[in-house]
Design a protein around this motif. Structure first.
Motif, PDB file in Angstrom:
ATOM      1  N   MET A   1      39.245  28.164  27.305  1.00 28.95           N
ATOM      2  CA  MET A   1      39.933  29.428  28.228  1.00 28.95           C
ATOM      3  C   MET A   1      41.318  29.149  27.938  1.00 28.95           C
ATOM      4  N   ASP A   2      42.154  30.014  27.460  1.00 29.76           N
ATOM      5  CA  ASP A   2      43.618  29.822  27.267  1.00 29.76           C
ATOM      6  C   ASP A   2      44.685  30.161  28.265  1.00 29.76           C
ATOM      7  N   LEU A   3      44.239  30.165  29.570  1.00 35.86           N
ATOM      8  CA  LEU A   3      45.343  30.604  30.646  1.00 35.86           C
ATOM      9  C   LEU A   3      46.141  29.087  30.488  1.00 35.86           C
ATOM     10  N   LYS A   4      45.632  28.154  30.310  1.00 37.11           N
ATOM     11  CA  LYS A   4      46.571  26.639  30.255  1.00 37.11           C
ATOM     12  C   LYS A   4      47.501  26.706  29.660  1.00 37.11           C
ATOM     13  N   ASP A   5      47.758  27.283  28.244  1.00 38.85           N
ATOM     14  CA  ASP A   5      48.856  27.492  27.452  1.00 38.85           C
ATOM     15  C   ASP A   5      49.793  28.357  28.169  1.00 38.85           C
ATOM     16  N   LEU A   6      49.341  29.544  28.714  1.00 37.56           N
ATOM     17  CA  LEU A   6      50.367  30.524  29.249  1.00 37.56           C
ATOM     18  C   LEU A   6      51.148  29.714  30.258  1.00 37.56           C
ATOM     19  N   LEU A   7      50.501  28.989  31.307  1.00 44.26           N
ATOM     20  CA  LEU A   7      50.988  28.506  32.431  1.00 44.26           C
ATOM     21  C   LEU A   7      51.347  27.093  32.834  1.00 44.26           C
ATOM     22  N   ASN A   8      51.220  26.381  31.617  1.00 45.23           N
ATOM     23  CA  ASN A   8      51.285  24.997  31.349  1.00 45.23           C
ATOM     24  C   ASN A   8      50.819  24.308  32.643  1.00 45.23           C
ATOM     25  N   ILE A   9      49.453  24.714  32.721  1.00 45.77           N
ATOM     26  CA  ILE A   9      48.529  23.831  33.463  1.00 45.77           C
ATOM     27  C   ILE A   9      47.502  23.102  32.810  1.00 45.77           C
ATOM     28  N   ASP A  10      46.993  22.037  33.625  1.00 45.02           N
ATOM     29  CA  ASP A  10      45.881  21.313  32.979  1.00 45.02           C
ATOM     30  C   ASP A  10      44.452  22.119  33.019  1.00 45.02           C
ATOM     31  N   TYR A  11      44.143  22.974  33.932  1.00 50.53           N
ATOM     32  CA  TYR A  11      42.978  23.684  34.179  1.00 50.53           C
ATOM     33  C   TYR A  11      43.193  25.329  34.394  1.00 50.53           C
ATOM     34  N   PRO A  12      42.476  25.944  33.819  1.00 50.28           N
ATOM     35  CA  PRO A  12      42.395  27.664  33.901  1.00 50.28           C
ATOM     36  C   PRO A  12      42.199  28.094  35.272  1.00 50.28           C
ATOM     37  N   ILE A  13      42.923  27.550  36.262  1.00 49.32           N
ATOM     38  CA  ILE A  13      42.468  27.759  37.578  1.00 49.32           C
ATOM     39  C   ILE A  13      43.644  28.136  38.335  1.00 49.32           C
ATOM     40  N   ILE A  14      43.838  29.336  38.940  1.00 51.00           N
ATOM     41  CA  ILE A  14      44.813  29.829  39.859  1.00 51.00           C
ATOM     42  C   ILE A  14      44.361  29.891  41.431  1.00 51.00           C
ATOM     43  N   GLN A  15      44.978  29.177  42.119  1.00 53.96           N
ATOM     44  CA  GLN A  15      44.519  29.238  43.676  1.00 53.96           C
ATOM     45  C   GLN A  15      45.109  30.518  44.385  1.00 53.96           C
ATOM     46  N   GLY A  16      44.362  31.423  45.231  1.00 56.71           N
ATOM     47  CA  GLY A  16      44.548  32.501  45.702  1.00 56.71           C
ATOM     48  C   GLY A  16      45.850  32.415  46.529  1.00 56.71           C
ATOM     49  N   GLY A  17      46.655  33.331  46.577  1.00 50.78           N
ATOM     50  CA  GLY A  17      47.798  33.338  47.524  1.00 50.78           C
ATOM     51  C   GLY A  17      47.745  33.982  48.713  1.00 50.78           C
ATOM     52  N   MET A  18      46.764  33.099  49.622  1.00 50.08           N
ATOM     53  CA  MET A  18      46.125  33.838  50.958  1.00 50.08           C
ATOM     54  C   MET A  18      47.225  33.582  51.840  1.00 50.08           C
ATOM     55  N   ALA A  19      47.543  34.615  52.599  1.00 52.41           N
ATOM     56  CA  ALA A  19      48.655  34.762  53.740  1.00 52.41           C
ATOM     57  C   ALA A  19      48.252  33.983  54.746  1.00 52.41           C
ATOM     58  N   HIS A  20      49.197  33.330  55.231  1.00 52.84           N
ATOM     59  CA  HIS A  20      49.279  32.277  56.610  1.00 52.84           C
ATOM     60  C   HIS A  20      48.544  30.959  56.289  1.00 52.84           C
ATOM     61  N   ILE A  21      47.868  30.889  54.965  1.00 50.85           N
ATOM     62  CA  ILE A  21      47.085  29.694  54.486  1.00 50.85           C
ATOM     63  C   ILE A  21      47.922  28.885  53.435  1.00 50.85           C
TER      64      ILE A  21
END
Length: 309
Positions: A1-21
């Motif tokens: 999974m190559d999302l790591k290269d696009l975002l310069n992160i270690d793991y190809p995981i994004i945390q959801g942008g949950m309102a108020h949380i």
């Protein structure tokens, strides 16, 4: 999974942008653990957004992003904060970012729209986003009509941009399944609710722990604004009202309900948003342990798949 290269992160995981949380310190914990923490601007004004960005940067210098709802009346003010604070990744929903596309390109901001249908990709392609979050209706909160399993392969056919799978992803097995269906990474919301660092009221977390997918419902289908959350007094009242009241009246009824649950702990009259993956979790763990468990499971199932070939 190559999302790591696009975002310069270690793991190809994004945390959801949950309102108020998804506040600054929580997003910082996710980024420090190797995924991409996202500050959810929902419920924040421009000053609160700026302070949350600063709060995150006091905790870490790791990559992070901000989620923006483009139809907000104060969106110009929020975008100004994004540009002034030199935020490098944004996820966007609820409307187009066409008005700001040139500004984002000038500042080298990576833009990732959230889509719930392949048709939406055609509307965004001319703006040249960096990737798409394809979210199936298994997710919590406001949802579309397609499942993750049907959406991911169809979305992948519509673009050569990276697709990030979302909706119902709770384990490494589902991360691997998303990859097989065309995803380069995943976004997770519900799973992060079960972490120590998540700033949810204790009542909200306790209800999540006691619930399973049979306790989850969808309201708003009759007016074309479906939203997934746990059944409670509020959902029952809404379902009675939605047959006889206008969309504006229903929006007035739900106004402030998420904050009431998240901040005040009123899980009977508030909106307790969660996805169908709720049944996969039965304990509260650290963000770091959650992410490492996901990647360990992902690697295990990937190795099994390789050995079967």
């Amino acid at each position: 999974m190559d999302l790591k290269d696009l975002l310069n992160i270690d793991y190809p995981i994004i945390q959801g942008g949950m309102a108020h949380i998804a506040k600054g310190e929580f997003a910082a914990a996710v980024s420090k653990a190797g995924a991409l923490g996202i500050i959810g601007s929902g419920g924040m004004d421009k000053d609160e957004l700026r302070e949350n960005i600063k709060a995150l940067r006091r905790e870490t210098d790791k990559p992070f992003g901000v989620n923006l709802m483009m139809l907000r009346p104060d969106i110009d003010d929020l975008v100004k904060v994004i540009l002034e604070e030199d935020v490098k990744v944004i996820t966007v929903g609820a409307g187009t970012y066409k008005k700001f596309a040139d500004d984002f390109k000038r500042k080298n901001v990576k833009v990732i729209p959230l889509i719930s249908s392949p048709v939406q990709i055609k509307r965004y392609e001319a703006l040249e986003p960096d990737a798409y979050i394809a979210e199936g209706m298994e997710a919590g909160g406001h949802i579309g009509q397609m499942t993750t399993m049907t959406l991911l392969p169809q979305a992948s056919k519509e673009t050569n941009k990276k697709i990030i799978g979302a909706g119902g992803i709770a384990s490494g097995k589902e991360i691997f399944a998303a990859e097989v269906l065309g995803a380069s990474g995943v976004q997770i919301g519900t799973g992060f609710l079960f972490t120590k660092e998540c700033p949810l009221h204790e009542n909200y977390k306790n209800l999540l722990l006691k619930s399973n997918s049979s306790k989850v419902t969808v309201i708003g289908n009759l007016k074309g604004i479906p939203m997934r959350l746990i059944k409670n007094k509020m959902t029952r009242e809404y379902q009675k009202l939605e047959r006889e009241n206008s969309l504006m009246e229903l929006e007035g009824f739900t106004l402030g309900r998420l904050k009431r649950a998240v901040v005040n702990g009123d899980v009977e009259n508030g909106s307790v948003m969660t996805g169908l993956s709720i049944g996969s979790f039965d304990r509260i763990v650290s963000v770091k342990d959650f992410i490492e468990k996901l990647m360990r499971e992902y690697q295990e199932v990937k190795d099994v798949y390789k050995n079967k070939k």
